[in-house]
Design an enzyme around this catalytic site. Structure first.
Site, mmCIF file in Angstrom:
data_model
loop_
_atom_site.group_PDB
_atom_site.id
_atom_site.type_symbol
_atom_site.label_atom_id
_atom_site.label_comp_id
_atom_site.label_asym_id
_atom_site.label_seq_id
_atom_site.Cartn_x
_atom_site.Cartn_y
_atom_site.Cartn_z
ATOM 1 N N GLU A 234 12.099 8.803 -7.697
ATOM 2 C CA GLU A 234 12.519 7.570 -8.379
ATOM 3 C C GLU A 234 12.930 7.827 -9.830
ATOM 4 O O GLU A 234 13.722 7.083 -10.392
ATOM 5 C CB GLU A 234 11.427 6.503 -8.313
ATOM 6 C CG GLU A 234 10.170 6.887 -9.043
ATOM 7 C CD GLU A 234 9.104 5.801 -9.036
ATOM 8 O OE1 GLU A 234 9.420 4.618 -9.106
ATOM 9 O OE2 GLU A 234 7.918 6.182 -8.968
ATOM 10 N N ILE B 155 4.092 2.257 0.070
ATOM 11 C CA ILE B 155 3.579 2.800 1.337
ATOM 12 C C ILE B 155 2.969 4.183 1.104
ATOM 13 O O ILE B 155 1.989 4.563 1.735
ATOM 14 C CB ILE B 155 4.729 2.853 2.371
ATOM 15 C CG1 ILE B 155 4.932 1.450 2.929
ATOM 16 C CG2 ILE B 155 4.491 3.878 3.458
ATOM 17 C CD1 ILE B 155 6.113 1.295 3.825
ATOM 18 N N GLN B 156 3.557 4.914 0.140
ATOM 19 C CA GLN B 156 3.068 6.268 -0.135
ATOM 20 C C GLN B 156 1.698 6.282 -0.780
ATOM 21 O O GLN B 156 0.965 7.254 -0.695
ATOM 22 C CB GLN B 156 4.027 6.970 -1.110
ATOM 23 C CG GLN B 156 5.384 7.209 -0.551
ATOM 24 C CD GLN B 156 6.412 7.347 -1.658
ATOM 25 O OE1 GLN B 156 6.649 8.440 -2.158
ATOM 26 N NE2 GLN B 156 7.023 6.259 -2.069
ATOM 27 N N PHE C 274 24.372 14.582 10.495
ATOM 28 C CA PHE C 274 23.480 13.642 9.797
ATOM 29 C C PHE C 274 22.762 14.427 8.708
ATOM 30 O O PHE C 274 22.624 15.638 8.824
ATOM 31 C CB PHE C 274 22.473 13.019 10.763
ATOM 32 C CG PHE C 274 21.488 14.008 11.321
ATOM 33 C CD1 PHE C 274 21.821 14.807 12.405
ATOM 34 C CD2 PHE C 274 20.243 14.160 10.731
ATOM 35 C CE1 PHE C 274 20.932 15.745 12.900
ATOM 36 C CE2 PHE C 274 19.340 15.094 11.229
ATOM 37 C CZ PHE C 274 19.679 15.889 12.314
ATOM 38 N N ASP D 72 1.311 11.500 -8.050
ATOM 39 C CA ASP D 72 2.454 12.242 -8.600
ATOM 40 C C ASP D 72 2.154 13.725 -8.849
ATOM 41 O O ASP D 72 3.080 14.516 -9.023
ATOM 42 C CB ASP D 72 2.913 11.613 -9.916
ATOM 43 C CG ASP D 72 3.533 10.247 -9.707
ATOM 44 O OD1 ASP D 72 3.905 9.932 -8.563
ATOM 45 O OD2 ASP D 72 3.641 9.489 -10.694
ATOM 46 N N ASN E 246 -2.915 11.189 -16.719
ATOM 47 C CA ASN E 246 -2.680 11.535 -18.131
ATOM 48 C C ASN E 246 -3.124 10.454 -19.110
ATOM 49 O O ASN E 246 -3.842 10.716 -20.063
ATOM 50 C CB ASN E 246 -1.186 11.790 -18.348
ATOM 51 C CG ASN E 246 -0.738 13.042 -17.622
ATOM 52 O OD1 ASN E 246 -1.513 13.981 -17.509
ATOM 53 N ND2 ASN E 246 0.485 13.050 -17.121
HETATM 54 O O1 F6P Z 1 0.803 6.520 -9.346
HETATM 55 C C1 F6P Z 1 1.981 7.006 -9.901
HETATM 56 C C2 F6P Z 1 3.108 6.099 -9.586
HETATM 57 O O2 F6P Z 1 3.107 6.014 -8.222
HETATM 58 C C3 F6P Z 1 4.492 6.465 -10.072
HETATM 59 O O3 F6P Z 1 5.169 7.392 -9.312
HETATM 60 C C4 F6P Z 1 5.168 5.123 -10.092
HETATM 61 O O4 F6P Z 1 6.299 5.076 -10.848
HETATM 62 C C5 F6P Z 1 4.089 4.270 -10.619
HETATM 63 O O5 F6P Z 1 2.884 4.834 -10.138
HETATM 64 C C6 F6P Z 1 4.215 2.842 -10.291
HETATM 65 O O6 F6P Z 1 2.985 2.215 -10.374
HETATM 66 P P1 F6P Z 1 2.735 0.710 -10.823
HETATM 67 O O7 F6P Z 1 3.731 -0.112 -10.136
HETATM 68 O O8 F6P Z 1 1.338 0.437 -10.398
HETATM 69 O O9 F6P Z 1 2.906 0.688 -12.302
#
Ligand code: F6P
Length: 323
Positions: free
Chosen positions: A222, A254-255, A215, A127, A102
């Site tokens: 986040e 890691i993602q 479990f 995202d 964006n």
């Molecule tokens: O790329 C998107 C994203 O992974 C968000 O989900 C996350 O909050 C953000 O980037 C964090 O990125 P940076 O630490 O590079 O600002």
């Protein structure tokens, strides 16, 4: 004709596959291709590198971006945007391809509106929250990375009969959380778009225990709240019902790394080639988008100021499957 390509904002797996596609499609149409280093920063500092089809060999399988990336605050100021366009013109660039999310599209749009400079946006972000396109490069890999980790956490969760709260990325959006929750069979997905109050989580976990399940995994985006906080609240609320400790785990970066999945490589290749084809037809000031599974052009501005939400039916599906 000469075209330039840059990657901007958070890295996403598949960026290299997209750069490769832009460079090779550019070569196919007879264009010279320039890579801009470190996103908009490289535009301002004129940090350009020539890219031949061979320069992008052996990168389709690599995460990150060979062009490097950044978030450049100077781009908020007109003076620096003017400098960026001057640099592009000095280099003889006929169109700038911005592989970004964006924020990057808004920056690209300013170059188009203020200086009438031809730009084309190609959507990427793990995202998947760019409005106007069903898909952004990197999402599939990020979800697969999250699922792989959640599957491992489930082993401990099951063995110790514990509840785990796993935090995944998504500052403002729940796409990764919802998809990874469905794919890993988690009990609850907490996402910013569709609230799920604490009392309902407690209810869900108690019901699960009544069914003999000892479990549970809760996936939280986040953007909702830190996993540590949710784990603390749940531990307190569940104590009277005989539950033990609630652990948490934050998956974090890691993602965002690692080799892109086949889907991301293919989609990045399609997006990159489509973008260059559009330029060859004289179409600019657009973004590449996926609509009903097809790659289509849309006005760049479509993506601004609107929120893309995961399908409510997927949120319901997650709840039905965990009942
Ligand atoms: O790329 C998107 C994203 O992974 C968000 O989900 C996350 O909050 C953000 O980037 C964090 O990125 P940076 O630490 O590079 O600002």
């Amino acid at each position: 004709m000469k075209i330039a390509v840059l990657t901007s904002g958070g890295d996403a797996p598949g960026l290299n596959a997209c750069i490769r596609a832009v460079v090779r499609a550019g070569h196919h149409y007879g264009y010279q291709v320039i890579g801009v280093k470190r996103g908009f920063k490289g535009l301002i500092d004129r940090d350009f590198v020539s890219l031949s089809p061979r320069d992008v060999g052996l990168i389709i399988n690599r995460g990150g971006t060979i062009l490097l990336s950044s978030r450049e605050d100077r781009f908020f100021s007109y003076e620096y945007r003017k400098k960026a366009v001057e640099n592009l013109k000095k280099e003889g660039i006929d169109c700038l391809f911005v592989i970004g999310g964006n924020g990057s599209f808004q920056g690209a749009n300013l170059l188009a509106e203020e200086f009438d400079f031809p730009v084309i946006g190609i959507p990427k972000t793990i995202d998947n929250d760019t409005y106007g396109t069903e898909y952004t490069i990197g999402f599939d890999t990020a979800v697969n990375n999250a699922v792989e980790s959640i599957d491992k956490i489930r082993d401990t969760s099951m063995s110790h009969e514990r509840i785990f709260v796993v935090e995944v990325m998504g500052r403002d959006s729940g796409f990764i959380a919802l998809a990874s929750s469905i794919a890993s069979g988690a009990d609850v997905a907490l996402i910013p778009e569709y609230p799920f109050p604490i009392f309902r989580i407690v209810e869900t976990l108690i019901k699960a225990r009544e069914r003999g399940k000892r479990f549970s995994i809760i996936v939280v985006a986040e953007g909702v709240a830190p996993a540590r906080k949710i784990a603390g609240i749940l531990e307190e609320k569940l104590k009277p019902y005989g539950f033990g400790e609630v652990r948490h785990s934050v998956l974090g970066y890691i993602q965002r790394g690692g080799s892109p999945t086949a889907y991301d490589r293919i989609t990045a290749s399609r997006f990159g080639v489509f973008a260059v084809e559009q330029f060859s037809k004289g179409k600019t000031k657009i973004m590449v988008a996926m609509e009903n599974g097809k790659v289509v052009p849309k006005p760049l501005k479509v993506s601004f100021g609107r929120i893309k939400k995961p399908d409510f039916s997927d949120f319901q599906l997650n709840n039905i499957l965990t009942l």
